[in-house]
Each structure stands twice: as C-alpha cells, then as structure tokens.
Enzyme design. Structure first.
Site, PDB file in Angstrom:
ATOM      1  N   PHE A  31      34.528  60.177  23.573  1.00 37.65           N
ATOM      2  CA  PHE A  31      35.694  59.416  24.029  1.00 37.65           C
ATOM      3  C   PHE A  31      35.847  59.528  25.539  1.00 37.65           C
ATOM      4  O   PHE A  31      35.409  60.503  26.147  1.00 37.65           O
ATOM      5  CB  PHE A  31      36.980  59.942  23.375  1.00 37.65           C
ATOM      6  CG  PHE A  31      37.008  59.818  21.879  1.00 37.65           C
ATOM      7  CD1 PHE A  31      37.482  58.668  21.275  1.00 37.65           C
ATOM      8  CD2 PHE A  31      36.555  60.856  21.084  1.00 37.65           C
ATOM      9  CE1 PHE A  31      37.504  58.551  19.900  1.00 37.65           C
ATOM     10  CE2 PHE A  31      36.573  60.748  19.694  1.00 37.65           C
ATOM     11  CZ  PHE A  31      37.052  59.598  19.104  1.00 37.65           C
ATOM     12  N   ASP A  39      27.289  54.288  26.955  1.00 34.96           N
ATOM     13  CA  ASP A  39      27.473  55.229  25.848  1.00 34.96           C
ATOM     14  C   ASP A  39      27.362  54.495  24.514  1.00 34.96           C
ATOM     15  O   ASP A  39      28.053  53.486  24.288  1.00 34.96           O
ATOM     16  CB  ASP A  39      28.856  55.879  25.938  1.00 34.96           C
ATOM     17  CG  ASP A  39      28.926  56.932  27.022  1.00 34.96           C
ATOM     18  OD1 ASP A  39      27.956  57.702  27.155  1.00 34.96           O
ATOM     19  OD2 ASP A  39      29.942  56.997  27.740  1.00 34.96           O
ATOM     20  N   ASP A  84      28.440  64.597  32.741  1.00 31.47           N
ATOM     21  CA  ASP A  84      29.191  63.520  32.101  1.00 31.47           C
ATOM     22  C   ASP A  84      30.479  64.096  31.524  1.00 31.47           C
ATOM     23  O   ASP A  84      30.440  64.951  30.647  1.00 31.47           O
ATOM     24  CB  ASP A  84      28.312  62.936  30.983  1.00 31.47           C
ATOM     25  CG  ASP A  84      28.929  61.742  30.287  1.00 31.47           C
ATOM     26  OD1 ASP A  84      30.057  61.351  30.635  1.00 31.47           O
ATOM     27  OD2 ASP A  84      28.266  61.192  29.391  1.00 31.47           O
TER      28      ASP A  84
END
Length: 215
Positions: free
Chosen positions: A140, A33, A168
């Site tokens: 996050f 990420d 995801d």
C-alpha cells in the site's frame, strides 16, 4: 548519483495513464507496483496489457509483489519493461527467476521486506543488478517508515559497496538524507509525490536534497 523514481500503484488503466503523465516530464524511470492479493493483501492492475499500450518514453521497472513470481516472469518479459524486481519471501525458485530475466537481457533486482535478513539473499547478490529494501510493509501507499531498516542498509552497503541499493517506502524530505547516508542510490517515492498538490515541485524537492547530500 542518486535517482528519484516515482512509484505507481494503481487499480485501473486510467489511473496509470494519469500518473505517468503527471511525472513524465521530470524523471527518466517509473516503478510500477504489481500486487496479487496473495503475497500482499492489496490488488492492482495485472499490468501486462496496460504497459504494452502505454505511450511513454519512460523506462519502466516492475515491482512484482506477487506469490511465485516464477509463474509470471515469462509473460512480463514480453512487455516493454526493462527491469524486474521480485521478493525473496515470495518464491523458492529465485534462481529460476534471475536466470529467465538475464536470458532476456533485462535487469533484475531482488527485494527484501523490513524483517527479512540480508542472509536470505546472500547467494544471489552477485547475480542481480540491484537490491531493493522495503522500508515499509509492502502493498500500500503511505505505510509507516521502518527506521530499523537503515542499519540493515548500512551493513549491506559496507559489505557490498558497489551494489546499487534501491529503497521503497516512506521516502520524503525527512527520511531521504538518512537513506542516502546509509548508501541508497535509488529512491522510490510514491505517497510523497502523488499526495502532493504539485508533483513537479515534490520531485524537484527530492532531487535538491539528493544533490545537497552528495555535494
């Protein structure tokens, strides 16, 4: 066949190396990420140099949670990563991003946030290698799983049964069966794996569930 892909969201090179080492024996691919503090409030490593220096045989997919990915993609294509996922909400130049990745003979995925309708990506679906559904708000680890996305995934899978679906956010033993039933074949898991005391056991648990759902 369902694949488990550990999600790595880090702020330092040291964290990246630590997490790669932790999962390397158990998977074929990682999902890195990258957040710029603009498209999402979080900021991660920039990623370019960190993965160029990374000593691993794992395949690397890069999830660009960045504003205007068209300004970043050329530099990313110089790295060892073989797959790039960008957000439709972050750009008005999706075609440009897709074309550049394809020209480099690498894989491209398009991501949509929980509230974004499938119609936003319809004109690009046939051109991408996968569609990436966020089941949490991006940026996050540990966000709350958005159940309503399951219906969106099911609808997408009905209309595009051959298009790989990646999910995801909030992937764990409780949500995994629902996601596989909806048509998901790529499960990106972060918190469940890395907050576990035993990373190997956590990955194995997800693989076991995937195997039983497919049986």
């Amino acid at each position: 066949m369902t694949e488990i892909v550990p999600s790595i969201l880090v702020k330092t090179r040291e964290e990246l190396i630590e997490k790669v080492i932790a999962v390397e024996p158990y998977v074929d691919r990682i999902h890195l990420d990258i957040a710029d503090g603009i498209f999402v409030p979080n900021i991660t490593i920039s990623g370019f140099e960190e993965i160029e220096d990374l000593d691993t045989d794992l395949k690397i997919g890069v999830h660009l949670m960045v504003s205007k990915p068209e300004n970043h993609i050329v530099r990313w294509l110089e790295t060892p990563a073989d797959q790039f996922i960008f957000h439709i909400e972050a750009t008005e130049k999706a075609q440009e991003v897709i074309d550049k990745v394809k020209e480099a003979d690498k894989m491209v995925g398009i991501a949509i946030n929980p509230q974004t309708p499938i119609s936003a990506i319809e004109s690009f679906i046939d051109q991408v290698d996968l569609v990436h559904f966020m089941t949490v708000e991006p940026g996050f680890y540990g966000g709350e799983f958005v159940e309503s996305v399951l219906n969106k995934i099911s609808d997408f899978h009905f209309y595009y049964p051959d298009k790989p679906i990646e999910v995801d956010g909030g992937v764990d033993p409780e949500t995994e069966p629902k996601l596989i039933k909806a048509g998901v074949s790529l499960l990106v898991a972060g918190s469940y794996i890395f907050k576990s005391k035993d990373h190997a056991k956590a990955i194995e648990k997800l693989k076991e569930i995937a195997g039983s759902e497919e049986a």
